[in-house]
Scaffold this active site. Structure first.
Site, PDB file in Angstrom:
ATOM      1  N   HIS A 133      -0.311  18.545 -10.864  1.00 41.91           N
ATOM      2  CA  HIS A 133       0.858  17.657 -10.913  1.00 41.91           C
ATOM      3  C   HIS A 133       1.703  17.934 -12.169  1.00 41.91           C
ATOM      4  O   HIS A 133       2.922  18.142 -12.087  1.00 41.91           O
ATOM      5  CB  HIS A 133       0.383  16.195 -10.895  1.00 41.91           C
ATOM      6  CG  HIS A 133       1.484  15.186 -10.957  1.00 41.91           C
ATOM      7  ND1 HIS A 133       1.960  14.542  -9.842  1.00 41.91           N
ATOM      8  CD2 HIS A 133       2.200  14.687 -11.995  1.00 41.91           C
ATOM      9  CE1 HIS A 133       2.921  13.709 -10.191  1.00 41.91           C
ATOM     10  NE2 HIS A 133       3.081  13.770 -11.499  1.00 41.91           N
ATOM     11  N   GLU A 134       1.069  17.929 -13.322  1.00 45.22           N
ATOM     12  CA  GLU A 134       1.834  18.114 -14.568  1.00 45.22           C
ATOM     13  C   GLU A 134       2.407  19.525 -14.660  1.00 45.22           C
ATOM     14  O   GLU A 134       3.532  19.710 -15.138  1.00 45.22           O
ATOM     15  CB  GLU A 134       0.976  17.787 -15.788  1.00 45.22           C
ATOM     16  CG  GLU A 134       0.526  16.327 -15.880  1.00 45.22           C
ATOM     17  CD  GLU A 134       1.665  15.308 -15.793  1.00 45.22           C
ATOM     18  OE1 GLU A 134       2.818  15.623 -16.135  1.00 45.22           O
ATOM     19  OE2 GLU A 134       1.384  14.167 -15.359  1.00 45.22           O
ATOM     20  N   CYS A 149       1.269  14.478  -1.116  1.00 48.66           N
ATOM     21  CA  CYS A 149       1.717  15.605  -1.956  1.00 48.66           C
ATOM     22  C   CYS A 149       1.239  15.394  -3.393  1.00 48.66           C
ATOM     23  O   CYS A 149       1.287  14.292  -3.928  1.00 48.66           O
ATOM     24  CB  CYS A 149       3.239  15.693  -1.922  1.00 48.66           C
ATOM     25  SG  CYS A 149       3.910  16.966  -3.015  1.00 48.66           S
ATOM     26  N   CYS A 168       3.364  19.580  -0.922  1.00 43.53           N
ATOM     27  CA  CYS A 168       3.903  19.535   0.436  1.00 43.53           C
ATOM     28  C   CYS A 168       4.801  20.772   0.613  1.00 43.53           C
ATOM     29  O   CYS A 168       5.119  21.460  -0.358  1.00 43.53           O
ATOM     30  CB  CYS A 168       4.685  18.234   0.667  1.00 43.53           C
ATOM     31  SG  CYS A 168       6.266  18.165  -0.204  1.00 43.53           S
ATOM     32  N   CYS A 171       7.973  20.804  -1.668  1.00 44.45           N
ATOM     33  CA  CYS A 171       7.674  21.039  -3.086  1.00 44.45           C
ATOM     34  C   CYS A 171       7.174  22.459  -3.313  1.00 44.45           C
ATOM     35  O   CYS A 171       7.473  23.082  -4.337  1.00 44.45           O
ATOM     36  CB  CYS A 171       6.643  20.022  -3.584  1.00 44.45           C
ATOM     37  SG  CYS A 171       7.306  18.350  -3.719  1.00 44.45           S
TER      38      CYS A 171
HETATM   39 ZN   LIG Z   1       4.535  12.917 -12.696  1.00 43.37          ZN
HETATM   40 ZN   LIG Z   2       6.095  17.040  -2.223  1.00 44.26          ZN
END
Ligand SMILES: [Zn+2]
Ligand SMILES: [Zn+2]
Length: 183
Positions: A133-134, A149, A168, A171
């Site tokens: 995520h980061e 996602c 997803c 992304c």
């Molecule tokens: Zn974030």
């Molecule tokens: Zn996404």
């Protein structure tokens, strides 16, 4: 994309290895390694009133490391302490968006933090999701509305458990384009 995983303060080796493996699997054309040595967790980043560490202060040190180590396209700091930003009670991580530095905290990822039975596997899986995520933010990705996602915002660990460690389709296109631009 070349990623360096930078432990900050005391961080167990096993979780660093799992983060390294996980992000290598998720990001295309990417290598990842845990850097030699570690960065100290500085007392100056500690907020005595809140009894938590200031995420911005640690992230700016990760940023400094990234500047000194241009061999890495991205540097992911990993800290086993609670971190916060002024607007929120705590954060699981923070990143320069877009940029070269990211930070995750392991503090609230262990099931035992929530009074549950210790679960190593769940802890590792959560750490990989937060790392992906980061690092996604460093490629300029914003939060995604799709619950599954990895770029969905985690308000609490239950959100982290719902989302996958994968992007997803939409992304993922941004990720591929962003990595492509690194050359
Ligand atoms: Zn974030
Ligand atoms: Zn996404």
């Amino acid at each position: 994309m070349k990623i360096g995983v930078l432990p900050i303060g005391q961080v167990e080796e096993a979780v660093l290895q799992r983060i390294q493996e996980g992000v290598t699997q998720v990001f295309p054309d990417t290598t990842c390694r845990v850097v030699d040595g570690k960065m100290p967790l500085r007392e100056t980043a500690f907020d005595k009133k809140r009894k938590q560490f200031r995420s911005h202060a640690i992230l700016s040190e990760v940023q400094g490391y990234a500047v000194k180590n241009p061999g890495f396209d991205r540097v992911l700091g990993v800290v086993d302490a609670e971190v916060f930003v002024p607007e929120l009670n705590f954060v699981f991580g923070e990143a320069v968006c877009p940029g070269r530095a990211a930070l995750i905290s392991l503090w609230r990822l262990r099931p035992e933090f929530y009074g549950e039975a210790p679960g190593r596997e769940l802890f590792y899986v959560r750490a990989v999701k937060e790392a992906v995520h980061e690092l996604g933010h460093t490629l300029g990705l914003r939060h995604c509305s799709r619950l599954s996602c990895v770029m969905h915002f985690s308000n609490g660990v239950s959100d982290t458990d719902v989302k996958q460690r994968l992007f997803c389709d939409k992304c993922y296109l941004h990720v591929k384009a962003g990595i492509g631009r690194l050359g």
